[in-house]
Scaffold this motif. Structure first.
Motif, PDB file in Angstrom:
ATOM      1  N   ASP A 138     -35.489 -32.225 -33.047  1.00 39.37           N
ATOM      2  CA  ASP A 138     -34.965 -33.542 -32.691  1.00 39.37           C
ATOM      3  C   ASP A 138     -35.082 -34.520 -33.858  1.00 39.37           C
ATOM      4  O   ASP A 138     -34.213 -35.385 -34.036  1.00 39.37           O
ATOM      5  N   VAL A 139     -36.123 -34.378 -34.641  1.00 35.20           N
ATOM      6  CA  VAL A 139     -36.271 -35.225 -35.830  1.00 35.20           C
ATOM      7  C   VAL A 139     -35.162 -34.883 -36.832  1.00 35.20           C
ATOM      8  O   VAL A 139     -34.561 -35.775 -37.442  1.00 35.20           O
ATOM      9  N   THR A 155     -28.380 -40.093 -39.173  1.00 38.17           N
ATOM     10  CA  THR A 155     -28.546 -41.094 -40.233  1.00 38.17           C
ATOM     11  C   THR A 155     -27.620 -40.800 -41.402  1.00 38.17           C
ATOM     12  O   THR A 155     -26.899 -41.687 -41.895  1.00 38.17           O
ATOM     13  N   ALA A 213     -27.446 -41.104 -30.742  1.00 40.55           N
ATOM     14  CA  ALA A 213     -28.803 -41.430 -31.213  1.00 40.55           C
ATOM     15  C   ALA A 213     -29.569 -42.200 -30.142  1.00 40.55           C
ATOM     16  O   ALA A 213     -30.701 -41.841 -29.800  1.00 40.55           O
ATOM     17  N   GLU A 214     -28.948 -43.237 -29.610  1.00 40.29           N
ATOM     18  CA  GLU A 214     -29.616 -44.089 -28.626  1.00 40.29           C
ATOM     19  C   GLU A 214     -29.727 -43.420 -27.262  1.00 40.29           C
ATOM     20  O   GLU A 214     -30.592 -43.760 -26.464  1.00 40.29           O
ATOM     21  N   ALA A 222     -32.033 -36.552 -35.701  1.00 41.25           N
ATOM     22  CA  ALA A 222     -32.036 -37.978 -36.049  1.00 41.25           C
ATOM     23  C   ALA A 222     -31.680 -38.170 -37.522  1.00 41.25           C
ATOM     24  O   ALA A 222     -30.925 -39.088 -37.881  1.00 41.25           O
ATOM     25  N   THR A 270     -23.863 -43.468 -32.800  1.00 44.33           N
ATOM     26  CA  THR A 270     -24.893 -44.408 -32.358  1.00 44.33           C
ATOM     27  C   THR A 270     -25.265 -44.136 -30.899  1.00 44.33           C
ATOM     28  O   THR A 270     -26.446 -44.136 -30.544  1.00 44.33           O
ATOM     29  N   VAL A 297     -31.375 -38.628 -28.697  1.00 45.90           N
ATOM     30  CA  VAL A 297     -31.901 -37.990 -29.914  1.00 45.90           C
ATOM     31  C   VAL A 297     -33.099 -38.770 -30.462  1.00 45.90           C
ATOM     32  O   VAL A 297     -34.153 -38.193 -30.757  1.00 45.90           O
ATOM     33  N   ASN A 298     -32.951 -40.082 -30.602  1.00 46.96           N
ATOM     34  CA  ASN A 298     -34.057 -40.853 -31.169  1.00 46.96           C
ATOM     35  C   ASN A 298     -35.279 -40.868 -30.237  1.00 46.96           C
ATOM     36  O   ASN A 298     -36.414 -40.836 -30.708  1.00 46.96           O
ATOM     37  N   LYS A 299     -35.031 -40.896 -28.921  1.00 52.04           N
ATOM     38  CA  LYS A 299     -36.147 -40.852 -27.973  1.00 52.04           C
ATOM     39  C   LYS A 299     -36.899 -39.531 -28.119  1.00 52.04           C
ATOM     40  O   LYS A 299     -38.135 -39.506 -28.191  1.00 52.04           O
ATOM     41  N   ALA A 345     -36.941 -37.560 -30.707  1.00 54.18           N
ATOM     42  CA  ALA A 345     -37.581 -37.526 -32.025  1.00 54.18           C
ATOM     43  C   ALA A 345     -38.867 -38.352 -32.026  1.00 54.18           C
ATOM     44  O   ALA A 345     -39.866 -37.969 -32.650  1.00 54.18           O
ATOM     45  N   ALA A 346     -38.856 -39.469 -31.300  1.00 57.04           N
ATOM     46  CA  ALA A 346     -40.047 -40.319 -31.234  1.00 57.04           C
ATOM     47  C   ALA A 346     -41.194 -39.626 -30.499  1.00 57.04           C
ATOM     48  O   ALA A 346     -42.362 -39.927 -30.733  1.00 57.04           O
TER      49      ALA A 346
END
Length: 166
Positions: free
Chosen positions: A97-98, A105, A155-156, A101, A152, A159-161, A163-164
């Motif tokens: 997942d990272v 980017t 990601a929102e 992200a 975007t 994916v970003n969740k 990765a976090a």
């Protein structure tokens, strides 16, 4: 080619943008293969299809003005492709997942470069009274922006969740 006027600059920038698109396609393909998220991989495939359509439009516009779209080499996109390879493909990731992200980017950096290019040549075409060219370039710009907005959302949307939480 000596750039003596806005029309010369317009043609020069069409060729530069064609080169940018051509250089971006292989790295977008690589990022699509490296993506863990199916949604992201599918979006990258669609992105490459859009890049291909943009190249066709740029080639036609160049040809309509008696110019060959090839022969220019976009150094800006060369640098962005190098960065995408370094940060999204060759980097070591402990979590898929990272990596996704990172892929988003890098894709968006490529896309933002294309948005700037399409916006400039569209504006030049309109100023030169090349309304047909301007309309074609507006379609390319809109398509590219749509791809950016879609990335975007991916990601929102998760994916970003994910990765976090890695």
């Amino acid at each position: 080619m000596t750039i003596d006027n806005l029309k010369d600059l317009y043609i020069d920038q069409l060729k530069d943008l064609y080169s940018a698109c051509k250089q971006s396609m292989p790295i977008v393909t690589e990022m699509g293969r490296a993506a863990h998220s199916r949604e992201l991989a599918e979006a990258l495939i669609a992105g490459n299809e859009g890049i291909g359509r943009g190249m066709e439009s740029l080639a036609k516009l160049c040809n309509d003005h008696g110019e060959d779209p090839t022969g220019e080499h976009c150094k800006g996109m060369e640098g962005l492709v190098t960065e995408a390879k370094k940060h999204a493909i060759d980097a070591k990731f402990g979590d898929d997942d990272v990596r996704d992200a990172a892929i988003i980017t890098q894709y968006q950096r490529l896309t933002h470069y294309a948005i700037a290019g399409y916006g400039c040549v569209r504006t030049f075409a309109n100023r030169l009274g090349l309304d047909g060219d301007g309309a074609v370039l507006q379609e390319c710009l809109d398509s590219t922006r749509h791809g950016d907005v879609h990335m975007t959302k991916i990601a929102e949307g998760g994916v970003n969740k994910a990765a976090a939480e890695a």
